[in-house]
Design an enzyme around this catalytic site. Sequence first.
Site, PDB file in Angstrom:
ATOM      1  N   PHE A 125       0.858  -1.184   0.000  1.00 49.68           N
ATOM      2  CA  PHE A 125       0.000   0.000   0.000  1.00 49.68           C
ATOM      3  C   PHE A 125       0.898   1.240   0.000  1.00 49.68           C
ATOM      4  CE2 PHE A 125      -2.652   3.386   1.606  1.00 49.68           C
ATOM      5  CZ  PHE A 125      -3.740   3.254   0.763  1.00 49.68           C
ATOM      6  N   ASP A 194       1.332  -4.271   8.914  1.00 50.00           N
ATOM      7  CA  ASP A 194       0.214  -3.367   8.651  1.00 50.00           C
ATOM      8  C   ASP A 194      -1.046  -4.226   8.547  1.00 50.00           C
ATOM      9  OD1 ASP A 194      -1.764  -1.724   7.611  1.00 50.00           O
ATOM     10  OD2 ASP A 194      -0.388  -0.643   6.277  1.00 50.00           O
ATOM     11  N   TYR A 219     -11.108   2.616   9.894  1.00 48.80           N
ATOM     12  CA  TYR A 219     -12.285   2.945   9.083  1.00 48.80           C
ATOM     13  C   TYR A 219     -12.705   1.865   8.103  1.00 48.80           C
ATOM     14  CZ  TYR A 219      -8.649   5.003   5.939  1.00 48.80           C
ATOM     15  OH  TYR A 219      -7.553   5.236   5.153  1.00 48.80           O
ATOM     16  N   LYS A 220     -12.011   0.749   8.121  1.00 49.10           N
ATOM     17  CA  LYS A 220     -12.398  -0.340   7.228  1.00 49.10           C
ATOM     18  C   LYS A 220     -13.273  -1.330   8.002  1.00 49.10           C
ATOM     19  CE  LYS A 220      -8.093   0.307   4.662  1.00 49.10           C
ATOM     20  NZ  LYS A 220      -8.622   0.859   3.399  1.00 49.10           N
ATOM     21  N   ARG A 394     -12.259  -4.522  -7.186  1.00 50.70           N
ATOM     22  CA  ARG A 394     -12.077  -5.128  -5.869  1.00 50.70           C
ATOM     23  C   ARG A 394     -13.426  -5.237  -5.167  1.00 50.70           C
ATOM     24  NH1 ARG A 394      -8.533  -2.274  -1.107  1.00 50.70           N
ATOM     25  NH2 ARG A 394     -10.275  -0.816  -1.263  1.00 50.70           N
TER      26      ARG A 394
END
Lengths: 435, 435
Positions: A125, A194, A219-220, A394
């Site tokens: 990422f 991560d 927030y996921k 995705r």
Amino acid sequence: MTMLERAREMDAADPLAKYRDRFDLPDGVIYLDGNSLGALPKTTPERLAQVMHDEWGRDLIKSWNTADWISLPQRVGGKIAPLIGAEPHEVIVADSVSVNLFKLMSAALAMQKGRKVILSEPGNFPTDLYMIQGLEKQGLATQRLADRDAIIEALDEDVALLLLTHVHYKTGQKYDMAALTKAAHEAGALVLWDLSHTGGAMPVELNESGADFAVGCGYKYLNGGPGAPAYAFVAERHQDALEQPLSGWMGHAQPFAFDDDYQPAPGVDRLLCGTAPILSVAALEEGVDLVAEIGVDRLWEKSQALSGFLLVCLEDAGVTTRAVRGEPVELRTSRQPSSFGRLRTNGVLELVSPGDADQRGSQLSFRHEDAYALCQALIARGVIGDFRAPDVLRLGFAPAYLRFEDMAETARHLAEVLESGEWRQAEFSERAAVT
Amino acid sequence: MTMLERAREMDAADPLAKYRDRFDLPDGVIYLDGNSLGALPKTTPERLAQVMHDEWGRDLIKSWNTADWISLPQRVGGKIAPLIGAEPHEVIVADSVSVNLFKLMSAALAMQKGRKVILSEPGNFPTDLYMIQGLEKQGLATQRLADRDAIIEALDEDVALLLLTHVHYKTGQKYDMAALTKAAHEAGALVLWDLSHTGGAMPVELNESGADFAVGCGYKYLNGGPGAPAYAFVAERHQDALEQPLSGWMGHAQPFAFDDDYQPAPGVDRLLCGTAPILSVAALEEGVDLVAEIGVDRLWEKSQALSGFLLVCLEDAGVTTRAVRGEPVELRTSRQPSSFGRLRTNGVLELVSPGDADQRGSQLSFRHEDAYALCQALIARGVIGDFRAPDVLRLGFAPAYLRFEDMAETARHLAEVLESGEWRQAEFSERAAVT
């Protein structure tokens, strides 16, 4: 029996089905982007109204004590800990993933005198790599990137830290945390995981794997709201020696002594820097509480069932999902369309994620030359996945609020979109600011 | 006419009196701590309910585009800009004051090859010093502290950056921004102003003063809520060359290209690091809008009138406020009670803030040996100021919601507390976690 009928039977038998009602979801939407922004727990607006009216509004500054705002980062961190295989005193909520990466990479470098390399993979990422590059600009680190299958051999005596994302944001590929951690330690390197695409989605065993550090996203899968604060983990054995340069007053042993000299707070508290954004941390707590109540084991089990069922439905709907096998998956982003996509017919999606559910995270990613337009066409039909440049569609599975019925419907929509070619409409290729 | 009667006449004539109703304030409280946590604007709960229900809940991930969450840091920064004498493209909302200090100090050091010293004053707000010390631990900076009246002579060819807080958090003393900036520039140093106790309280002229960088707080005079995100200013002339090590993906020129290599976004956007906590930034916007509507000139004018009137009322109530003159004000915090306090009778408060309203910020600070207990006794009466270790009672004036009547009442309560000795009650000296 149609796939939709089968799906409805599965939903009727699903012990997690009842949790869908705990989220405030829009009608007519199949939301497959909980891995980018988790949905709104119904308790969150109530909680924030209470924080605003009763705590901020009524008690004002006193709420730092009376509502215990001052301990909120520790309290919410402590609730995240069991979701990721850590002890409560090893996890704290603070800042963003990016800022926490900087703190923990810096801490690792300080512990590893004589070693400057931070090893990661190309296509990790971006923010993970960018934060290494920030330390590189400071002259404190050297970035080394090695492909996924070459990481272990790239671990040499110069490597201070191995920084990997447990589940890859784009492909959903999952690392063997225990094996990689062991290999890194054998080479004298520390490991920073991560967990942005892991925490809240599946059980993680940080301590059992011997991990040193971790960061993760609020927030996921934790449903903390847009841009929710992040969390950071430091294994107990490293806490006393931990030094990190973002030594703000909230990480001081006695912030309200207002001393001129920094003295780190005990333990993981020294990762705090400025004052925590209380409204956002309170919202995160609601999301975390809900995930903890459902349980990551059950969520993960259902996630695997959902993604497996979607693949079955896609096959049934005539969409060929061809796994990428034997070919190296190109993770580097390039502005040029992928060579894979060009070779495929419209009806074929290249499955970038591992076919084996145990090897992937809570998502399925497909490569298609026009993945962006495909994604937009699906969104127009109320099926919200996302696009990851340059050519990946995705689909994420947040099993707390997704139904098997949603999988059957997603497959139908995807088949219809591919067959009709409606994704070729000009409007679907107009890029928005956030893709 | 009693002071209270006089106060009520002043309130009746006050053009800003109507704005008090725009805040949700508790009954029976005189809130003199808006310089620590600003009060709740009435629109904020409504706005957050809308962000949660309509944006997060209904539109989910699409809100990054449809509700323009992605530009929120720039938009709110642009609204703060005119309050501090900057152009909209020079200010952005991001992270905390502490984290922004780190970014801008790092940027300054990168621009000042061959100079490593960051000059500040002892007793500056702790986080400012702690962040210098963080860079010092990294080997990138050297902290130098000089007393307020010795700063100009401490500016030599080693000084890369002068870091000062425009209005001192404890004493309320205000620096001459233009003069100090000029002196620093003449010595080849850059200047970073911490506006935490300035922004939203009084007009600031960053560009007119030639300032290079600034940071400021969202949760004090801007009424952004507990731990509201902070803001940062970079003068236009420095923006193109600005390099800062917290190079997260949101500060990238194309975050959604997901490139492996960091390329800074144009201008002040490169100060962004991780994803902004949208709920908290939206709350901040409500606070900023309200301050902008009232206007910092009018707020500052009323603030000076309020503090001046409080001093008159204190005198009238028999409280002697003796200005500290000729004696150096000891800003360093020490655990020992101040020597000043010991010498005073109970009825005397030592005025630490400048007697001349033009020389101070929007606060009056008094030294007293038992300032903590005094503060607690006032709080028990509904007069909320705060304590700053080791011996300062701090009364802040947020003129958007304070009345002249509150000043008269504060003076009466303070006189009664001092005269009665009720602050000696044991309960008032029990220290809370946050003081």
